[in-house]
Design an enzyme around this catalytic site. Sequence first.
Site, PDB file in Angstrom:
ATOM      1  N   HIS A  13       0.875  -1.191   0.000  1.00  0.00           N
ATOM      2  CA  HIS A  13       0.000   0.000   0.000  1.00  0.00           C
ATOM      3  C   HIS A  13       0.901   1.227   0.000  1.00  0.00           C
ATOM      4  CE1 HIS A  13      -3.772   2.204   1.567  1.00  0.00           C
ATOM      5  NE2 HIS A  13      -2.850   3.119   1.301  1.00  0.00           N
ATOM      6  N   HIS A  15       1.620   5.310  -1.657  1.00  0.00           N
ATOM      7  CA  HIS A  15       1.259   6.502  -2.440  1.00  0.00           C
ATOM      8  C   HIS A  15       2.528   7.094  -3.026  1.00  0.00           C
ATOM      9  CE1 HIS A  15      -2.857   6.617  -0.805  1.00  0.00           C
ATOM     10  NE2 HIS A  15      -2.285   6.134   0.286  1.00  0.00           N
ATOM     11  N   ARG A  17       2.186   9.471  -5.716  1.00  0.00           N
ATOM     12  CA  ARG A  17       1.801  10.769  -6.306  1.00  0.00           C
ATOM     13  C   ARG A  17       2.273  10.863  -7.761  1.00  0.00           C
ATOM     14  NH1 ARG A  17      -1.301  10.781  -1.869  1.00  0.00           N
ATOM     15  NH2 ARG A  17      -0.331  11.677  -0.036  1.00  0.00           N
ATOM     16  N   ASN A  41      -5.073   7.269  -5.987  1.00  0.00           N
ATOM     17  CA  ASN A  41      -5.779   8.513  -5.620  1.00  0.00           C
ATOM     18  C   ASN A  41      -5.011   9.759  -6.041  1.00  0.00           C
ATOM     19  OD1 ASN A  41      -3.854   8.034  -3.572  1.00  0.00           O
ATOM     20  ND2 ASN A  41      -5.054   9.120  -2.032  1.00  0.00           N
ATOM     21  N   LYS A  95      -8.808  -0.247  -5.802  1.00  0.00           N
ATOM     22  CA  LYS A  95      -8.867   0.368  -4.473  1.00  0.00           C
ATOM     23  C   LYS A  95     -10.180   1.117  -4.290  1.00  0.00           C
ATOM     24  CE  LYS A  95      -7.670   2.030  -0.506  1.00  0.00           C
ATOM     25  NZ  LYS A  95      -6.518   2.855  -0.163  1.00  0.00           N
ATOM     26  N   HIS A 134     -10.409   1.117   1.765  1.00  0.00           N
ATOM     27  CA  HIS A 134     -10.177   2.070   2.850  1.00  0.00           C
ATOM     28  C   HIS A 134     -11.404   1.992   3.755  1.00  0.00           C
ATOM     29  CE1 HIS A 134      -8.473   5.872   4.599  1.00  0.00           C
ATOM     30  NE2 HIS A 134      -9.676   5.835   5.134  1.00  0.00           N
ATOM     31  N   HIS A 168      -4.642  -0.888   5.865  1.00  0.00           N
ATOM     32  CA  HIS A 168      -4.121  -0.139   7.020  1.00  0.00           C
ATOM     33  C   HIS A 168      -5.036  -0.244   8.250  1.00  0.00           C
ATOM     34  CE1 HIS A 168      -6.859   2.764   5.288  1.00  0.00           C
ATOM     35  NE2 HIS A 168      -6.011   3.191   4.376  1.00  0.00           N
ATOM     36  N   ASP A 240       1.403   2.478   3.563  1.00  0.00           N
ATOM     37  CA  ASP A 240       0.551   3.663   3.424  1.00  0.00           C
ATOM     38  C   ASP A 240       1.405   4.925   3.511  1.00  0.00           C
ATOM     39  OD1 ASP A 240      -1.673   5.205   2.962  1.00  0.00           O
ATOM     40  OD2 ASP A 240      -2.453   5.079   5.006  1.00  0.00           O
ATOM     41  N   HIS A 244       3.290  14.354   1.649  1.00  0.00           N
ATOM     42  CA  HIS A 244       2.703  15.672   1.371  1.00  0.00           C
ATOM     43  C   HIS A 244       3.839  16.672   1.518  1.00  0.00           C
ATOM     44  CE1 HIS A 244      -1.578  14.480   1.524  1.00  0.00           C
ATOM     45  NE2 HIS A 244      -1.213  13.634   2.468  1.00  0.00           N
ATOM     46  N   ALA A 256      -3.719  14.730   5.811  1.00  0.00           N
ATOM     47  CA  ALA A 256      -3.542  13.402   6.419  1.00  0.00           C
ATOM     48  C   ALA A 256      -2.556  12.584   5.610  1.00  0.00           C
ATOM     49  CB  ALA A 256      -4.888  12.684   6.488  1.00  0.00           C
TER      50      ALA A 256
HETATM   51  C1  NCD Z   1      -3.512   8.997   2.197  1.00  0.00           C
HETATM   52  C2  NCD Z   1      -3.049  10.034   1.184  1.00  0.00           C
HETATM   53  O1  NCD Z   1      -2.461  11.044   1.608  1.00  0.00           O
HETATM   54  O2  NCD Z   1      -3.222   9.822  -0.023  1.00  0.00           O
HETATM   55  N1  NCD Z   1      -3.577   9.612   3.496  1.00  0.00           N
HETATM   56  C3  NCD Z   1      -3.542   8.991   4.683  1.00  0.00           C
HETATM   57  O3  NCD Z   1      -3.738   9.653   5.693  1.00  0.00           O
HETATM   58  N2  NCD Z   1      -3.302   7.709   4.797  1.00  0.00           N
HETATM   59  C4  NCD Z   1      -4.810   8.408   1.764  1.00  0.00           C
HETATM   60  C5  NCD Z   1      -5.181   7.164   2.548  1.00  0.00           C
HETATM   61  O4  NCD Z   1      -4.589   6.100   2.357  1.00  0.00           O
HETATM   62  O5  NCD Z   1      -6.068   7.258   3.390  1.00  0.00           O
HETATM   63 ZN    ZN Z   2      -3.247   5.057   1.667  1.00  0.00          ZN
END
Ligand code: NCD
Ligand code: ZN
Length: 335
Positions: A13, A15, A17, A41, A95, A134, A168, A240, A244, A256
């Site tokens: 899992h 991200h 970007r 996402n 997802k 999720h 998660h 996860d 950011h 988040a």
């Molecule tokens: C994730 C994100 O920033 O894309 N944020 C998070 O708090 N985990 C999205 C997600 O997996 O919920």
């Molecule tokens: Zn995530």
Amino acid sequence: MKTKTLLMPLDMHLHLRDGVMLETVAPLSAYSFSGAIIMPNLVPPVTTLDDVVEYKKRVMSAVPNDYFEPYMTLFYKNYSKSFLESVADEITAIKLYPDGATTNSDGGVASFDIEKMRETLETMAELEIPLCVHGESAGFVMDREAEFMSVYELLAKNFPKLKIIMEHITTKDAVEMLDKYDNLYATITVHHLLLTLDDVIGGMMMPHHFCKPIAKRPEDLDALLSIALEAHPKVMFGSDSAPHPQHKKETCGCAAGVFTAPIALQLLCEIFDQYGKLDNLQAFVSDNAQNIYGICPEFKEVTLENRPFEVPTSYGNVVPMYAGETINWAIESVE
Ligand code: NCD
Ligand code: ZN
């Protein structure tokens, strides 16, 4: 010095970007992992064959010489059977986000109407495409995951041949749900094996510990540790890791997401070693995922050492968890 060698570590899992952020973070995951499930996402989300193919190309070109397999995903919609057949070879999972549940989840599922979802979910089961979920309701923040258990049950009962991954997980409710249905599986992050709500807001507010789902109570942490440390065969590591830019974390209205990709294996060694369970880490960080997803990653061997490692204060404009702190394991070599 104590060492630990991991074969083909997988992050189920992740991200990554797009654009400059992708260029910053993808090489970090590619260094220590053999492959990862890449979350869809983006803004807008990955929903077409073209989106998946093009995003995969961008991921591959952001990864340097190291070998790294991006296992691509689509953002869940009620897709038709013919569409799913056309895209099946390009994706490893789909997802599902409840609409608005977390970062970049707008346009997700607004109501769990089983009949409206049936064609998609039955086709996914036929094509052996797992559904990653999720799992949070729209309720009170500490209860969102527990409240979502009824949705997991609904999905698991109605689609017994569909592999459903509870992503998660953060609660003992989810740990208890895991063995109730053969077709339920779970991922666990490294930060949820370390943090409780106290570490987010119990003292000073810690933006780099803030994510969805939020870290819960000590008894939840214990329940997660119990299945992770034993490498329960239905549980896999999924970081996860959700980068950011610093200005979006250290601000009023903090985004988040916790960024852990470059320190995940080191922290996992530290946790498993602390509990005398290092022998189970290989299953948690790779073997279980290979069995559940039926994937065969290319060879990669990562050796870690039990010595102090100071976590960088940033990677580009992203601040990692434990920035500037010293952790007790470091990556020694990758082959
Ligand atoms: C994730 C994100 O920033 O894309 N944020 C998070 O708090 N985990 C999205 C997600 O997996 O919920
Ligand atoms: Zn995530």
